[in-house]
Write a protein that holds these residues in place. Structure first.
Motif, mmCIF file in Angstrom:
data_model
loop_
_atom_site.group_PDB
_atom_site.id
_atom_site.type_symbol
_atom_site.label_atom_id
_atom_site.label_comp_id
_atom_site.label_asym_id
_atom_site.label_seq_id
_atom_site.Cartn_x
_atom_site.Cartn_y
_atom_site.Cartn_z
ATOM 1 N N LYS A 593 0.834 -1.202 0.000
ATOM 2 C CA LYS A 593 0.000 0.000 0.000
ATOM 3 C C LYS A 593 0.872 1.257 0.000
ATOM 4 C CE LYS A 593 -3.954 -2.188 2.250
ATOM 5 N NZ LYS A 593 -4.964 -2.091 3.330
ATOM 6 N N ASN A 594 0.237 2.376 -0.268
ATOM 7 C CA ASN A 594 0.976 3.620 -0.484
ATOM 8 C C ASN A 594 0.531 4.738 0.456
ATOM 9 O OD1 ASN A 594 2.440 2.570 -2.811
ATOM 10 N ND2 ASN A 594 0.469 2.647 -3.858
ATOM 11 N N ARG A 595 1.437 5.698 0.621
ATOM 12 C CA ARG A 595 1.185 6.846 1.488
ATOM 13 C C ARG A 595 0.660 8.050 0.702
ATOM 14 N NH1 ARG A 595 3.858 8.940 6.374
ATOM 15 N NH2 ARG A 595 4.864 6.905 6.507
ATOM 16 N N ASP A 596 1.323 8.387 -0.388
ATOM 17 C CA ASP A 596 0.959 9.554 -1.198
ATOM 18 C C ASP A 596 0.901 9.153 -2.667
ATOM 19 O OD1 ASP A 596 1.478 11.850 0.900
ATOM 20 O OD2 ASP A 596 3.290 10.619 0.926
ATOM 21 N N VAL A 597 -0.059 9.721 -3.397
ATOM 22 C CA VAL A 597 -0.083 9.558 -4.854
ATOM 23 C C VAL A 597 -0.258 10.937 -5.484
ATOM 24 C CG1 VAL A 597 -0.957 7.203 -4.767
ATOM 25 C CG2 VAL A 597 -2.579 9.095 -4.948
ATOM 26 N N TRP A 598 0.447 11.156 -6.597
ATOM 27 C CA TRP A 598 0.475 12.456 -7.267
ATOM 28 C C TRP A 598 0.270 12.303 -8.771
ATOM 29 C CZ3 TRP A 598 2.273 17.287 -5.057
ATOM 30 C CH2 TRP A 598 2.726 17.208 -3.729
ATOM 31 N N LYS A 619 -0.888 2.197 9.890
ATOM 32 C CA LYS A 619 -1.084 0.906 9.234
ATOM 33 C C LYS A 619 -2.490 0.728 8.667
ATOM 34 C CE LYS A 619 2.418 -1.476 11.982
ATOM 35 N NZ LYS A 619 2.710 -2.551 12.965
ATOM 36 N N THR A 620 -3.461 1.408 9.248
ATOM 37 C CA THR A 620 -4.843 1.267 8.771
ATOM 38 C C THR A 620 -5.251 2.402 7.843
ATOM 39 O OG1 THR A 620 -5.681 2.386 10.752
ATOM 40 C CG2 THR A 620 -5.559 -0.021 10.812
ATOM 41 N N HIS A 621 -4.379 3.375 7.665
ATOM 42 C CA HIS A 621 -4.709 4.518 6.810
ATOM 43 C C HIS A 621 -3.645 4.667 5.731
ATOM 44 C CE1 HIS A 621 -6.979 5.471 10.555
ATOM 45 N NE2 HIS A 621 -7.918 5.746 9.653
ATOM 46 N N LEU A 622 -3.743 3.779 4.745
ATOM 47 C CA LEU A 622 -2.871 3.778 3.583
ATOM 48 C C LEU A 622 -3.726 3.574 2.336
ATOM 49 C CD1 LEU A 622 -0.014 1.514 4.998
ATOM 50 C CD2 LEU A 622 0.228 3.933 4.409
ATOM 51 N N LEU A 623 -3.198 3.951 1.200
ATOM 52 C CA LEU A 623 -3.932 3.819 -0.058
ATOM 53 C C LEU A 623 -3.671 2.466 -0.694
ATOM 54 C CD1 LEU A 623 -3.146 7.343 -1.584
ATOM 55 C CD2 LEU A 623 -5.251 6.638 -0.432
#
Length: 826
Positions: A593-598, A619-623
């Motif tokens: 999973k990812n933290r930031d997407v641009w 851990k529960t707040h990822l993309l």
């Protein structure tokens, strides 16, 4: 004869006696007279000074009373400031007269709430007569030490005087008038009446005036007696700087300020140490009441911030002094953006109430005007403008840090060769996340199209980190000393960048290398229509025109088939840009999973940046997804916005060197030689100085081509063969002097079978490199755009949305070691 003694009369003395005592008594009379005269003069001087002081005091009092009498019912709030769009149409009124305020009598304001404001703003409130001369003395000392007016020393009464009748200019004349009104107020009002006026008039940020309105807006509390200690301290901390210390705009700064207030309350015996510590820990959550129905609130909030910075006026003045603020907003573009951000389907669904957030900003790269902006989903509730907040940019930073600086050196072009080989740079060992891991020597255009990490790191290492940092600095992104390592090649920054910084930097690529100042304000006029501020451009040429052109050529491939940003494409419009993804980066936690997407991109008309992610990552707040969702948002918004913009073209610099290209290899033939168990390859020579040829081969079943030889003659015998195998070949021409490699030749396939003659079968396709299962080309790119030469046709199939994040950056840690000192830093 004895004469009888004649008695000396009282008060007389003999001549001898006078002579004997004459030394001491001489001049006593005149000196005594001088002392008396000095005392008399001193008396009159003091008397005169006292008279002057009394007269001056009376004049001050009379001046204050005069102002009070003339303006008792006049409030600055009656002069509401307005915001207009670029066409002069009113889009917002910043402060309505009497609006956003609910008056509450002092007997309904809890004593602890009153005392908290007194402890914070004016602890000697009940002791002075409107002006705290001790406080002024302390302030003067601090001003002298600082050599500037840094300490205001205003009492609560003075603050009330300013809020009622004056502007916020910090001048001696204004401070004197403020003091006179304060003294007059103290003559006419009791301390409780003054405190009541103060608590009902002061500004709490976000358009909220008065303690009761603020309590309801920030905490959903209508009865002030229900306020908790942490809420009281939060409110008491706001008047010093409402736009800075309100908990919606800046929750962390508000929490810090709350701690200061709690300490003051504890020091003055208002609360216990336990109450102080418990109240300091509370984390603010936006209230339901803070949701407003204002249109364009993200943009207007940014306008207010910019206006404060440009003019030095306070937010309260800007809201309530009758100003007309002309902005750069395009309301049609703003409406289109807000509509897409209100569409929940554009965002991943969260596991709880914390939403996946996002931000977007659009800028006209030709003049730097900001035409639309959204600071987040439900921005009116959150109030956290993510357009100006730093996040890790991932691979969207590669054009700024790697490819742009490399092309600026004049030694690299879109068709130049870069290495895509597994290797370490000192202790730093980057890796590719692409489905086809490593491809060897590949053109730069393929490296950025498929967002290959190792190629980017290799390129930055080749040109030197110093050149990359300087190039970013020229684009308005000044990095920290800690960023002097190769992790920056993949967007691994100490503090990150904001969407606003990214849109400005990419705007320079779109605008022929010219960097504009992003701005939301055209001009500000006062209530007499006098212009007090007007934007003046300070655009700078920060790179060669050729550099911006070639970077644009590179970024075109990202949005074409086989690139990582295909979902940003807009029908009928030329779009270029770059994706960016950062992985979780949570210690001891491995996840895809990812933290930031641009996605940051531009058309010939406009430049835009899109960010998505959680405000707070754990851990529960990822993309789950990658940068494709940001690219989709870009396309959805920009396709609507561009309907109102006439089509333009990217600037093409004069003097492009079209003779720098290397022609492709033609006439490739292959024949199997049973005697030597080899394949003989021949092709037509390519014109040019010092041209060599690279031979690529792929065995049936292998995912990638790999280079097997580099020769100077247009022929090669491949001896490294095994029987009963099928091999496919292609050849490229390479010129070391210009560091460029041609497009691949047509492919030929040969099957080696024991005891049989073998005739080469026809080419396995029409000349395009076949895509693998992910849709990514497995050989060099087939879409390099060389000036004067048409690009090769794209590969077939759906464009990939890579689930393995080929454009991602892993924060330095267990999975991506920090760069050590033995890595060459130039």
């Amino acid at each position: 004869m004895n004469h009888p003694e004649v008695p000396i009369p009282s008060g007389q003395t003999t001549r001898n006696t006078k002579k004997a005592k004459g030394g001491k008594g001489k001049g006593k009379g005149p000196r005594k007279g001088r002392k008396k005269a000095a005392l008399i003069w001193l008396f009159f001087i003091l008397l005169f000074a006292a008279v002057i002081a009394v007269v001056g005091y009376l004049l001050v009092i009379l001046n204050g009373q005069r102002i009070l009498s003339a303006n008792e019912n006049k409030l600055n709030l009656d002069q509401a400031s307005i915001v207009v769009d670029r066409n002069g149409n009113e889009i917002a009124k910043l402060a309505m007269a009497g609006g956003n305020r609910e008056v509450v009598p002092v007997n309904e304001i809890p004593k602890l709430l009153q005392d908290a404001f007194v402890a914070t703003e004016d602890k000697r409130f009940y002791e002075h007569g409107g002006v705290d001369f001790l406080g002024i003395g302390r302030a003067l000392v601090k001003d002298v030490i600082a050599r500037s007016a840094v300490e205001g020393a205003s009492t609560i009464t003075q603050q009330l005087a300013k809020n009622l009748f004056l502007n916020a200019d910090k001048t001696v004349f204004r401070k004197g008038t403020e003091a006179s009104i304060a003294l007059a107020l103290e003559q006419q009002k009791s301390k409780q009446e003054i405190l009541e006026l103060y608590l009902n008039r002061i500004y709490f940020g976000k358009g909220q005036y008065g303690i009761k309105t603020a309590a309801k807006y920030y905490f959903d509390v209508t009865d002030l007696n229900e306020l908790k200690i942490w809420q009281i301290a939060t409110l008491a901390g706001m008047p010093k700087a409402p736009s800075v210390y309100n908990p919606i705009n800046n929750p962390e700064k508000s929490m810090d300020r709350r701690g200061v207030v709690l300490k003051l309350m504890y020091d003055q015996g208002l609360i216990t140490e336990k109450e102080k510590d418990e109240a300091a820990k509370h984390v603010y959550k936006p209230s339901k009441s803070s949701k407003a129905d204002d249109k364009y609130i993200s943009f207007i909030d940014y306008v207010l911030d910019e206006a404060q910075e440009r003019t030095g006026l306070s937010e309260e003045e800007l809201r309530s002094a009758g100003y007309k603020i002309t902005t750069t907003i395009d309301t049609k573009a703003q409406n289109a953006m807000e509509k897409e951000f209100a569409n929940n389907d554009r965002f991943e669904k969260s596991v709880d109430e914390q939403k996946v957030q996002g931000a977007m900003v659009i800028m006209d790269q030709h003049d730097g005007s900001l035409i639309a902006m959204v600071g987040g989903r439900d921005y009116e509730t959150q109030g956290w403008n993510r357009v100006t907040k730093q996040r890790q940019p991932g691979s969207s930073f590669k054009p700024i840090m790697d490819y742009g600086p490399a092309i600026e050196t004049g030694k690299y072009f879109p068709w130049s060769t870069v290495q895509d080989v597994k290797k370490c740079f000192g202790n730093y060992c980057p890796s590719n996340s692409n489905r086809n891991k490593y491809l060897g020597d590949i053109p730069m255009s393929q490296a950025i199209k498929e967002s290959r990490n190792v190629s980017a790191v290799w390129l930055l290492n080749e040109i030197g980190i110093g050149k990359g940092l300087a190039f970013a600095d020229n684009l308005g992104i000044k990095l920290d000393k800690e960023d002097r390592n190769l992790a920056v090649a993949l967007g691994g920054l100490t503090r990150g960048v904001t969407p606003l910084q990214m849109v400005r930097a990419y705007g320079a690529f779109a605008n022929g290398g010219k960097l504009q100042d992003p701005h939301s304000i055209v001009a500000i006029a006062d209530n007499k229509n006098k212009v007090i501020y007007e934007f003046k451009s300070n655009a700078k040429q920060v790179m060669k025109e050729n550099t911006s052109f070639y970077v644009t050529e590179l970024l075109k491939g990202v949005v074409q088939k086989g690139g990582t940003g295909t979902r940003a494409a807009i029908s009928g419009r030329e779009v270029v840009g770059k994706t960016g993804t950062t992985q979780a980066g949570i210690p001891d936690y491995k996840t895809s999973k990812n933290r930031d997407v641009w996605f940051v991109g531009y058309t010939p008309e406009l430049t835009a940046a899109v960010w998505m992610g959680y405000d707070k990552t754990d851990k529960t707040h990822l993309l789950d997804g990658s940068s494709g969702q940001a690219a989709s948002m870009f396309s959805a918004v920009m396709s609507k916005v561009l309907e109102n913009y006439k089509k333009q073209s990217f600037p093409v610099p004069s003097g492009l060197q079209e003779d720098e290209k290397v022609g492709a290899v033609t006439g490739l033939m292959a024949a199997y030689m049973p005697e030597s168990v080899s394949v003989e390859l021949k092709w037509n020579p390519v014109e040019g100085d010092n041209v060599t040829y690279k031979v690529y081969r792929k065995e049936a079943g292998e995912p990638d081509f790999r280079k097997v030889a580099e020769v100077s003659d247009p022929a090669y015998d491949d001896l490294a063969l095994l029987p009963d195998q099928t091999f496919t070949y292609y050849v490229t021409a390479y010129q070391a002097s210009s560091n460029q490699e041609s497009a691949p030749s047509e492919k030929v396939t040969v099957t080696i079978t024991s005891g049989m003659d073998n005739t080469p079968p026809p080419d396995e396709n029409d000349g395009n490199t076949p895509p693998d299962e992910s849709g990514e080309p497995s050989g060099p790119p087939i879409d390099i755009n060389i000036p004067g030469e048409s690009p090769s046709p794209p590969s077939e199939g759906e464009s990939p949305i890579p689930s393995d994040n080929p454009d991602s950056w892993q924060p330095p840690g267990e999975n991506l070691n920090s760069v050590q000192g033995d890595v060459p830093l130039q």
